[in-house]
Design a protein around this motif. Structure first.
Motif, PDB file in Angstrom:
ATOM      1  N   GLU A 176       0.826  -1.199   0.000  1.00  0.00           N
ATOM      2  CA  GLU A 176       0.000   0.000   0.000  1.00  0.00           C
ATOM      3  C   GLU A 176       0.865   1.256   0.000  1.00  0.00           C
ATOM      4  O   GLU A 176       2.015   1.234   0.441  1.00  0.00           O
ATOM      5  CB  GLU A 176      -0.921   0.001   1.227  1.00  0.00           C
ATOM      6  N   ARG A 177       0.281   2.317  -0.481  1.00  0.00           N
ATOM      7  CA  ARG A 177       0.976   3.594  -0.456  1.00  0.00           C
ATOM      8  C   ARG A 177       1.104   4.061   0.995  1.00  0.00           C
ATOM      9  O   ARG A 177       0.136   4.000   1.758  1.00  0.00           O
ATOM     10  CB  ARG A 177       0.208   4.615  -1.285  1.00  0.00           C
ATOM     11  N   GLU A 178       2.288   4.530   1.367  1.00  0.00           N
ATOM     12  CA  GLU A 178       2.512   4.956   2.742  1.00  0.00           C
ATOM     13  C   GLU A 178       3.121   6.350   2.786  1.00  0.00           C
ATOM     14  O   GLU A 178       3.847   6.754   1.882  1.00  0.00           O
ATOM     15  CB  GLU A 178       3.450   3.965   3.463  1.00  0.00           C
ATOM     16  N   GLY A 179       2.821   7.056   3.862  1.00  0.00           N
ATOM     17  CA  GLY A 179       3.367   8.389   4.049  1.00  0.00           C
ATOM     18  C   GLY A 179       4.827   8.348   4.433  1.00  0.00           C
ATOM     19  O   GLY A 179       5.253   7.477   5.197  1.00  0.00           O
ATOM     20  N   VAL A 180       5.583   9.283   3.907  1.00  0.00           N
ATOM     21  CA  VAL A 180       7.015   9.381   4.184  1.00  0.00           C
ATOM     22  C   VAL A 180       7.306  10.617   5.032  1.00  0.00           C
ATOM     23  O   VAL A 180       7.884  10.529   6.108  1.00  0.00           O
ATOM     24  CB  VAL A 180       7.813   9.437   2.872  1.00  0.00           C
ATOM     25  N   SER A 181       6.884  11.774   4.541  1.00  0.00           N
ATOM     26  CA  SER A 181       7.190  13.020   5.225  1.00  0.00           C
ATOM     27  C   SER A 181       6.299  14.121   4.677  1.00  0.00           C
ATOM     28  O   SER A 181       5.850  14.050   3.526  1.00  0.00           O
ATOM     29  CB  SER A 181       8.660  13.395   4.999  1.00  0.00           C
ATOM     30  N   CYS A 182       6.050  15.132   5.504  1.00  0.00           N
ATOM     31  CA  CYS A 182       5.240  16.265   5.107  1.00  0.00           C
ATOM     32  C   CYS A 182       5.868  17.555   5.604  1.00  0.00           C
ATOM     33  O   CYS A 182       6.553  17.565   6.631  1.00  0.00           O
ATOM     34  CB  CYS A 182       3.829  16.184   5.683  1.00  0.00           C
ATOM     35  N   ILE A 183       5.575  18.638   4.882  1.00  0.00           N
ATOM     36  CA  ILE A 183       5.984  19.960   5.316  1.00  0.00           C
ATOM     37  C   ILE A 183       4.796  20.889   5.164  1.00  0.00           C
ATOM     38  O   ILE A 183       4.138  20.910   4.116  1.00  0.00           O
ATOM     39  CB  ILE A 183       7.222  20.456   4.529  1.00  0.00           C
ATOM     40  N   SER A 184       4.490  21.630   6.226  1.00  0.00           N
ATOM     41  CA  SER A 184       3.327  22.505   6.213  1.00  0.00           C
ATOM     42  C   SER A 184       3.616  23.783   5.454  1.00  0.00           C
ATOM     43  O   SER A 184       4.750  24.255   5.420  1.00  0.00           O
ATOM     44  CB  SER A 184       2.899  22.832   7.642  1.00  0.00           C
ATOM     45  N   GLY A 185       2.554  24.368   4.911  1.00  0.00           N
ATOM     46  CA  GLY A 185       2.727  25.580   4.144  1.00  0.00           C
ATOM     47  C   GLY A 185       2.952  26.813   4.994  1.00  0.00           C
ATOM     48  O   GLY A 185       3.803  27.643   4.677  1.00  0.00           O
ATOM     49  N   SER A 186       2.190  26.945   6.083  1.00  0.00           N
ATOM     50  CA  SER A 186       2.201  28.199   6.838  1.00  0.00           C
ATOM     51  C   SER A 186       3.502  28.427   7.595  1.00  0.00           C
ATOM     52  O   SER A 186       4.019  29.542   7.618  1.00  0.00           O
ATOM     53  CB  SER A 186       1.032  28.214   7.822  1.00  0.00           C
ATOM     54  N   ASP A 187       4.050  27.385   8.213  1.00  0.00           N
ATOM     55  CA  ASP A 187       5.218  27.595   9.062  1.00  0.00           C
ATOM     56  C   ASP A 187       6.379  26.672   8.749  1.00  0.00           C
ATOM     57  O   ASP A 187       7.412  26.720   9.415  1.00  0.00           O
ATOM     58  CB  ASP A 187       4.845  27.435  10.539  1.00  0.00           C
ATOM     59  N   GLY A 188       6.227  25.808   7.752  1.00  0.00           N
ATOM     60  CA  GLY A 188       7.319  24.929   7.369  1.00  0.00           C
ATOM     61  C   GLY A 188       7.597  23.806   8.348  1.00  0.00           C
ATOM     62  O   GLY A 188       8.652  23.165   8.269  1.00  0.00           O
ATOM     63  N   SER A 189       6.651  23.565   9.268  1.00  0.00           N
ATOM     64  CA  SER A 189       6.872  22.464  10.206  1.00  0.00           C
ATOM     65  C   SER A 189       6.849  21.145   9.456  1.00  0.00           C
ATOM     66  O   SER A 189       6.194  21.017   8.412  1.00  0.00           O
ATOM     67  CB  SER A 189       5.819  22.480  11.313  1.00  0.00           C
TER      68      SER A 189
END
Length: 125
Positions: free
Chosen positions: A44-57
């Motif tokens: 299955e497709r799995e999440g690796v990493s994310c970066i938020s738009g507003s603060d770059g968290s």
């Protein structure tokens, strides 16, 4: 028209590094969270990493912490995934995806609104 284009995949030996790029067009990163997902054959497709738009968290899946780094260049409207100490089990098609909201926990693929077509990463000797 909102578009995401991944690049930077390829063949790398175990222990090597790659940097993936996700070039966004039709929107600005300030208002969107960008996530990297991956899908290995038969899995299955799995999440690796994310970066938020507003603060770059940033957030990472546990198995990627310390090896992968997500970053963005707002001037280039591009998000990067630096992958170090690659393992054969990292072999997958890597996708970037966008969601017009900040993300605090790793989302499910169904939560993401926009997708790129993916780039193949193969880790093999």
């Amino acid at each position: 028209q909102l578009q995401l284009v991944e690049s930077g995949g390829g063949l790398v030996q175990p222990g090597g590094s790659l940097r993936l790029s996700c070039a966004a067009s039709g929107f600005t990163l300030d208002y969107y969270a960008i996530c990297w997902f991956r899908q290995a054959p038969g899995k299955e497709r799995e999440g690796v990493s994310c970066i938020s738009g507003s603060d770059g968290s940033t957030i990472y899946a546990d198995s990627m912490k310390g090896r992968f780094t997500i970053s963005r260049d707002n001037a280039k409207n591009t998000v990067y995934l630096q992958m170090n100490s690659l393992k054969p089990e990292d072999t997958a098609v890597y996708y970037c995806a966008a969601e017009p909201a900040d993300i605090e926990t790793m989302p499910l693929p169904n939560n993401m609104d926009y997708w790129g077509k993916g780039t193949l990463v193969t880790v093999s000797s």
